[in-house]
Write an enzyme that holds these catalytic residues in place. Structure first.
Site, PDB file in Angstrom:
ATOM      1  N   GLU A 142       0.802  -1.228   0.000  1.00  0.00           N
ATOM      2  CA  GLU A 142       0.000   0.000   0.000  1.00  0.00           C
ATOM      3  C   GLU A 142       0.833   1.277   0.000  1.00  0.00           C
ATOM      4  OE1 GLU A 142      -2.884  -0.394   3.177  1.00  0.00           O
ATOM      5  OE2 GLU A 142      -4.133  -1.688   1.944  1.00  0.00           O
ATOM      6  N   GLU A 291      -6.238  -8.170  -0.676  1.00  0.00           N
ATOM      7  CA  GLU A 291      -6.717  -8.252   0.701  1.00  0.00           C
ATOM      8  C   GLU A 291      -8.220  -8.023   0.668  1.00  0.00           C
ATOM      9  OE1 GLU A 291      -4.634  -5.545   3.322  1.00  0.00           O
ATOM     10  OE2 GLU A 291      -2.676  -6.193   2.587  1.00  0.00           O
TER      11      GLU A 291
HETATM   12  C1  GAL Z   1      -4.498  -2.962   5.034  1.00  0.00           C
HETATM   13  C2  GAL Z   1      -3.036  -3.386   5.145  1.00  0.00           C
HETATM   14  C3  GAL Z   1      -2.910  -4.651   5.954  1.00  0.00           C
HETATM   15  C4  GAL Z   1      -3.685  -4.548   7.233  1.00  0.00           C
HETATM   16  C5  GAL Z   1      -5.113  -4.228   6.912  1.00  0.00           C
HETATM   17  C6  GAL Z   1      -5.980  -4.160   8.131  1.00  0.00           C
HETATM   18  O1  GAL Z   1      -4.629  -1.658   4.601  1.00  0.00           O
HETATM   19  O2  GAL Z   1      -2.503  -3.595   3.872  1.00  0.00           O
HETATM   20  O3  GAL Z   1      -1.567  -4.899   6.225  1.00  0.00           O
HETATM   21  O4  GAL Z   1      -3.125  -3.575   8.044  1.00  0.00           O
HETATM   22  O5  GAL Z   1      -5.169  -2.996   6.238  1.00  0.00           O
HETATM   23  O6  GAL Z   1      -7.318  -3.881   7.798  1.00  0.00           O
END
Ligand code: GAL
Ligand code: ZN
Length: 649
Positions: A142, A291
């Site tokens: 990110e 994710e």
């Molecule tokens: C994302 C990040 C992850 C984790 C997640 C939690 O933005 O890439 O590593 O922190 O949020 O919701």
């Protein structure tokens, strides 16, 4: 198509890894993302590497037919590195060097950081280049900040400006530095924008600079990985509607875009849908979810647990908008660290009794069956909305908060189009418009001669162009144009605008030609027609003589100007009128339901997603095959709470 999970084996003892791999395989997991923040375990000390644990995890996963994406671990530089080179730490806006901790604690222009990043990436890439189980790489995590205000960044910024403007005369003129005595007489005098109310042109260039520096660092990683690992893909996990980077630039050298989807709850369904379409638009290509939210998440607060069915709904919503893989964050909730209140597919207890695990099993089974059918199916759209980072930044550059809600202005149109069951493409202002029947451009502040010409060519050739308020008011340096508004597009719209107002919380009425009343909100361009037809008129106080919405014939096409924000019914009826030939005719569905279509080899897959926690009924007007059950459906059908269906036909 892949179903996967983000896995951090370094958070558990070695004995657990076999159990995890077995549970993953049982649920249909085919892919695992590893090593994302694992630098301190891969290089525990300067030049002292340990990949043995990672090799072992990969081989255990291999025993369960699970492929691997590896991450470059650069989002989390380890303590020994920071201790050795404290200049890697970013400096905040008020001049304070950040300390070690949290993550993303690095200055993106720092030469030492380039050196150590390259070194660990080279080591990893060489180590895994012949491992067929490792199919690809994710660069960093990110990208997007923090912005750094160190002396090194200041020098880079001065160089960047020198390359861009050549002379200080040019820079002073483009930035309007006659204002408040801001003229520079040497490049070294130029500061970073650490004070508020600095200058919108300066602010815009600093945003461009920060984006360019991030792209430069990201491209360094991509090129290194591609050079050493030719057969493996390289991607990065983008953040949907995140607006601090020019994502079109950032995505250019990646093989495809992946992104992190955390919609929180169904009140954000249209923003999530829009984000998918923005992500697909970056490379005009289907994308991955790297994710995917599987239940409650932590940010400032802890969000709700997904009721049964909701994770599955959001998963199919990804596929509906063009996802080719969904990877869930994260395999198991962590027992320590700042995200200990963040859900995983497994809860902290690690048993297979969690709601998410059971649901994953179901999705795994379903995707095993239908994945090959829908794989690489495309999204085709008759309508595009311009999504443009320069305009987002100009909208921000005035103060710290945006002047208007950029995605919010897009969503007014977007919602109405989705209600018709029509796909939407998100495009750049410099893209080719010719494939689209309708192009919509809310908050298109910046207007160049070239863009004006492209829009006019598009409309004169038969296209329909719709602008929102504040169109064509600025030049590329974020300065107000001297032209009568809407400037370069005045003849296209057949209108002029000599006055405007911020509506804010005033009650403003708009009346259309049939006498129908709408509420006006946000901003009002007070339009004087110069040949355009008036579609709606202000009907409140001193606005009353002015037009609010107009349309003008131009060549073979039409140009609409919507001078203010209007109630949703207005957009509903305009979109229906312009796009009805493309709306879905064979399925009738209520507002809680979203419909998207993917196409492949002449086949048409209709994705139906119910965002309500109640069952709803839809009507299917002819025989269609349900891909999951293989049954043919026709007539009135119930969709369960958060239910989904994929129909062919
Ligand atoms: C994302 C990040 C992850 C984790 C997640 C939690 O933005 O890439 O590593 O922190 O949020 O919701
Ligand atoms: Zn810096």
């Amino acid at each position: 198509m892949y179903l996967g999970v983000d896995y951090y084996p370094e958070h558990w003892e070695r004995e657990r890894w076999d159990v995890d791999a077995r549970l993953m395989e049982d649920a249909g997991v085919e892919l695992v993302r590893l090593a994302e923040f694992a630098w301190s375990r891969l290089e525990p000390e300067d030049e002292n590497y340990d990949f043995s644990w990672l090799d072992e995890v990969i081989s255990i996963l291999g025993g369960h037919n699970i492929k691997v994406i590896l991450c470059t671990p650069t989002a989390a530089p380890p303590a020994w590195l920071i201790n050795k080179h404290p200049d890697i730490l970013p400096v905040t806006r008020n001049g304070q060097r950040m300390s070690f901790g949290a993550r993303r604690h690095y200055c993106i222009t720092n030469r030492n950081y380039y050196y150590y990043s390259e070194r660990i990436i080279r080591k990893m890439a060489e180590h895994y280049k012949d491992n067929p189980q490792v199919i690809g790489w994710q660069v960093d995590n990110e990208f997007g900040g923090p912005k750094c205000y160190c002396e090194g960044c200041r020098k880079e910024f001065q160089l960047w400006l020198k390359r861009k403007y050549g002379t200080l005369e040019n820079l002073n003129k483009s930035w309007g530095n006659a204002f408040w005595s801001h003229d520079y007489t040497a490049w070294e005098q130029i500061p970073l924008p650490v004070v508020y109310y600095h200058n919108p042109s300066f602010d815009l260039d600093f945003r461009r600079f920060f984006s360019d520096m991030t792209v430069r660092y990201s491209n360094m990683q991509i090129r290194l990985l591609k050079g050493l690992n030719s057969g493996k893909f390289v991607t990065h996990n983008f953040m949907g509607l995140f607006s601090e980077l020019d994502y079109y630039d950032l995505s250019r050298e990646y093989d495809f875009v992946s992104w992190d989807n955390y919609p929180r709850d169904s009140s954000n369904r249209y923003r999530a849908a829009l984000a998918h379409d923005v992500m697909r638009g970056l490379k005009k290509k289907n994308f991955w979810i790297m994710e995917e939210q599987c239940s409650y998440i932590t940010r400032e607060d802890i969000t709700r647990t997904f009721p049964p069915g909701e994770m599955r709904l959001w998963t199919y919503h990804c596929y509906a908008h063009g996802a080719e893989a969904v990877v869930y964050f994260r395999w198991r909730a962590c027992n320590f660290g700042i995200e200990q209140f963040h859900s995983g597919i497994l809860q902290h207890d690690g048993t297979d009794n969690s709601i998410s695990y059971r649901e994953l099993k179901q999705i795994g089974k379903e995707m095993g069956k239908i994945g090959p059918e829908i794989e690489n199916a495309k999204i085709v759209s008759p309508v595009a909305i311009i999504y443009d980072y320069e305009n987002i930044w100009v909208n921000l550059a005035y103060q710290e908060k945006p002047m208007y809600d950029y995605p919010g202005e897009i969503l007014r149109f977007y919602r109405s189009i989705k209600r018709l069951g029509i796909n939407v493409d998100m495009i750049k202002s410099s893209d080719d418009f010719s494939n689209y029947k309708v192009i919509i451009a809310p908050l298109l502040y910046v207007m160049t001669d070239e863009l004006a010409k492209n829009i006019k060519d598009y409309v004169s050739g038969g296209g329909i162009f719709i602008a929102g308020f504040r169109c064509a008011i600025k030049d590329e340096s974020s300065n107000m144009l001297k032209e009568v508004l809407p400037g370069k597009l005045r003849d296209l719209f057949g209108i002029s605008i000599y006055a405007w107002d911020n509506i804010r919380d005033m009650a403003v009425e708009i009346k259309d030609r049939d006498g129908k009343i709408y509420r006006g909100d946000t901003f009002a361009d007070l339009i004087t027609p110069e040949g355009a037809e008036v579609l709606a008129q202000y009907n409140s106080g001193w606005y009353t003589p002015y037009a609010a919405v107009t349309v003008n014939r131009y060549g073979k096409g039409k140009a609409y100007y919507t001078g203010c924000g209007l109630s949703q019914e207005f957009y509903d009826s305009l979109m229906k009128q312009l796009l009805s030939e493309y709306s879905i005719k064979d399925i009738v569905f209520p507002e809680e339901v979203e419909v998207n279509i993917r196409e492949k080899d002449g086949r048409r897959f209709v994705f139906i997603t119910n965002f309500s926690d109640k069952s709803v009924s839809i009507k299917i007007k002819r025989d269609m095959r349900d891909l999951i059950t293989d049954k043919y459906i026709n007539g009135e059908t119930e969709l369960s709470p958060f239910g989904i269906m994929i129909l062919e036909g």
